[in-house]
Enzyme design. Structure first.
Site, PDB file in Angstrom:
ATOM      1  N   ILE A   1     -10.262   0.290   3.958  1.00  0.00           N
ATOM      2  CA  ILE A   1     -11.673   0.617   3.741  1.00  0.00           C
ATOM      3  C   ILE A   1     -12.572   0.057   4.843  1.00  0.00           C
ATOM      4  O   ILE A   1     -13.333   0.798   5.480  1.00  0.00           O
ATOM      5  CB  ILE A   1     -12.141   0.061   2.378  1.00  0.00           C
ATOM      6  CG1 ILE A   1     -11.246   0.567   1.239  1.00  0.00           C
ATOM      7  CG2 ILE A   1     -13.597   0.409   2.136  1.00  0.00           C
ATOM      8  CD1 ILE A   1     -11.290   2.052   1.038  1.00  0.00           C
ATOM      9  N   ASP A   2     -12.482  -1.238   5.084  1.00  0.00           N
ATOM     10  CA  ASP A   2     -13.477  -1.923   5.914  1.00  0.00           C
ATOM     11  C   ASP A   2     -13.615  -1.371   7.333  1.00  0.00           C
ATOM     12  O   ASP A   2     -14.749  -1.240   7.829  1.00  0.00           O
ATOM     13  CB  ASP A   2     -13.179  -3.424   5.973  1.00  0.00           C
ATOM     14  CG  ASP A   2     -13.304  -4.097   4.619  1.00  0.00           C
ATOM     15  OD1 ASP A   2     -13.667  -3.396   3.650  1.00  0.00           O
ATOM     16  OD2 ASP A   2     -13.035  -5.296   4.520  1.00  0.00           O
TER      17      ASP A   2
ATOM     18  N   HIS B   1      -8.274  -3.915  -0.963  1.00  0.00           N
ATOM     19  CA  HIS B   1      -9.724  -3.803  -0.925  1.00  0.00           C
ATOM     20  C   HIS B   1     -10.295  -3.877   0.476  1.00  0.00           C
ATOM     21  O   HIS B   1     -11.502  -3.699   0.654  1.00  0.00           O
ATOM     22  CB  HIS B   1     -10.320  -4.932  -1.759  1.00  0.00           C
ATOM     23  CG  HIS B   1      -9.915  -6.301  -1.268  1.00  0.00           C
ATOM     24  ND1 HIS B   1      -8.655  -6.808  -1.456  1.00  0.00           N
ATOM     25  CD2 HIS B   1     -10.606  -7.250  -0.596  1.00  0.00           C
ATOM     26  CE1 HIS B   1      -8.584  -8.020  -0.927  1.00  0.00           C
ATOM     27  NE2 HIS B   1      -9.745  -8.311  -0.392  1.00  0.00           N
ATOM     28  N   CYS B   2      -9.466  -4.164   1.490  1.00  0.00           N
ATOM     29  CA  CYS B   2     -10.014  -4.405   2.825  1.00  0.00           C
ATOM     30  C   CYS B   2      -9.504  -3.442   3.885  1.00  0.00           C
ATOM     31  O   CYS B   2     -10.264  -2.666   4.447  1.00  0.00           O
ATOM     32  CB  CYS B   2      -9.703  -5.846   3.262  1.00  0.00           C
ATOM     33  SG  CYS B   2     -10.630  -7.111   2.377  1.00  0.00           S
ATOM     34  N   ILE B   3      -8.216  -3.485   4.180  1.00  0.00           N
ATOM     35  CA  ILE B   3      -7.704  -2.806   5.365  1.00  0.00           C
ATOM     36  C   ILE B   3      -7.924  -1.293   5.338  1.00  0.00           C
ATOM     37  O   ILE B   3      -8.321  -0.712   6.356  1.00  0.00           O
ATOM     38  CB  ILE B   3      -6.214  -3.156   5.587  1.00  0.00           C
ATOM     39  CG1 ILE B   3      -6.066  -4.662   5.789  1.00  0.00           C
ATOM     40  CG2 ILE B   3      -5.678  -2.436   6.816  1.00  0.00           C
ATOM     41  CD1 ILE B   3      -4.640  -5.117   5.915  1.00  0.00           C
TER      42      ILE B   3
END
Length: 420
Positions: A261-262, A257-259
């Site tokens: 996308i963010d 959910h992070c790397i």
């Protein structure tokens, strides 16, 4: 309610659990009827929250709801809704805007509103604040507004909501104090940022740092293979340095959910200034091409054994994005499988956390629960998620040919085993 959490997913549900544990009366608002019905029945859809914990939450007064009237009278509202990438490459703020509009309809003087959804710097002040102020109340004067980045690491047995320091950035110093007071009831350490933008940037900095360093070792894995260098051993050696180095290891791509996308949120914001964020864009290019590289290496390994990839039985081991969880978001297993299927491989998968798996709407057959038998029946097995169930001895003993992209077998010296 002392707090109502909007969005009862991997961020919102653990947050509500900790609030309940601290003796706060918590409510939850989610638009997914199955999620709400499941929670009311004592079931959990999140890896890090057990059904027993949901039962304890319910007994403590936790009230999951589909209806926004759960917000009436709430002292604190925390927005934990998803922010996927938009077609333009920035965050899709549809859910954030919708949540803010919902809160605005029920906002009362003195309420604390916190945004936890990851986004680009300026969102809290430029997007959320104006929507909330349609209530007729002024942020920083009649209600408190803050941003607090989520730091959930699914499946982490050591760090959770309580013992991971919580960053808060308030619209005003009073807003920051209100947010600190709220989180201080169930988080061991609260860190106040200078403002909302600094708190928003902190989250993006954390994940951009990881994104870039993973890309570095992924690119090194490609040329170290051609140079005949064991990069895994080199990393282990470098990691013995007690200062100035943090070990990152290569893999088949990046997921979760992070790397993946963010960092794009930050790149999107930088592009609005008229120039590219070259580090992020290069890292994205490198990490995005890793699934293709994995497929190419698989083809080379089979060729070495005198076997074509077309028609070969290829077993994918682990289709989640990280070890020992069921979460498949942005898993690199899908693009790897897609590429292998296009090249004619006969695919199956094994994953102790996943029963059914599909790629582009097409189901991929499960190899069953017997790992040893599945390995023996395959021409090539590829480790894509380093689940604890995949111990090196079992993999090396039973696989005819093994391509290990996660380093589970890095201490095995065997001709049938190859590392990324």
């Amino acid at each position: 309610m002392d707090v109502v959490v909007i969005g009862l997913g991997y961020v919102g549900l653990p947050l509500a659990r900790e609030a309940c544990r601290a003796g706060l009366r918590a409510g939850g608002l989610d638009r997914d009827a199955r999620v709400v019905a499941g929670l009311k029945a004592g079931m959990s859809h999140v890896d890090d929250v057990s059904p027993d914990e949901v039962e304890h939450m319910l007994r403590a007064g936790f009230a999951p709801s589909l209806h926004e009237d759960v917000l009436d009278g709430a002292r604190t509202v925390v927005i934990c809704v998803p922010t996927p990438l938009s077609p333009e490459g920035g965050p899709d703020l549809t859910a954030v805007r919708g949540a803010a509009e919902t809160v605005a309809r029920h906002l009362e003087p003195g309420t604390l509103v916190v945004l936890e959804s990851t986004t680009y710097p300026g969102t809290t002040e430029e997007v959320v604040r104006p929507i909330l102020e349609t209530s007729g109340l002024v942020a920083g004067e009649e209600f408190h507004l803050a941003f607090s980045p989520e730091r959930i690491d699914p499946g982490n047995p050591v760090y959770g909501v309580r013992n991971t320091p919580k960053i808060v950035g308030g619209l005003t110093p009073a807003c920051a104090s209100a947010a600190s007071s709220f989180y201080g009831k169930f988080v061991d350490r609260v860190v106040e940022a200078k403002g909302t933008r600094e708190a928003e940037m902190a989250k993006l900095l954390e994940n951009t740092y990881r994104h870039v360093n993973i890309a570095l070792v992924n690119e090194m894995a490609v040329f170290c293979n051609e140079l005949g260098i064991d990069l895994w051993d080199a990393i282990d050696c470098a990691a013995t340095k007690p200062f100035g180095f943090q070990a990152f290891r290569p893999g088949p791509g990046v997921g979760g959910h992070c790397i993946p996308i963010d960092p794009n949120y930050l790149s999107y914001k930088v592009r609005s200034l008229g120039y590219p964020f070259r580090f992020v864009e290069l890292a994205q290019e490198i990490n995005d091409r890793m699934p293709r590289y994995v497929a190419e290496r698989a083809q080379q390994l089979l060729n070495r054994e005198g076997r074509a990839l077309k028609g070969a039985r290829v077993l994918l081991l682990g289709v989640t994005y990280k070890a020992d969880i069921a979460d498949q978001r942005e898993s690199p297993a899908r693009p790897v499988a897609r590429r292998l299927a296009r090249l004619g491989a006969d695919l199956s998968f094994h994953d102790p956390f996943v029963t059914l798996w599909e790629v582009d709407g097409e189901p991929v057959p499960s190899a069953g629960d017997d790992l040893a038998a599945a390995l023996e029946a395959s021409d090539l097995a590829i480790v894509l998620a380093d689940h604890a169930a995949y111990d090196a001895e079992t993999l090396a003993r039973h696989a005819r040919l093994l391509f290990d992209t996660r380093g589970r077998t890095r201490n095995v010296q065997q001709d049938t085993v190859e590392l990324l």
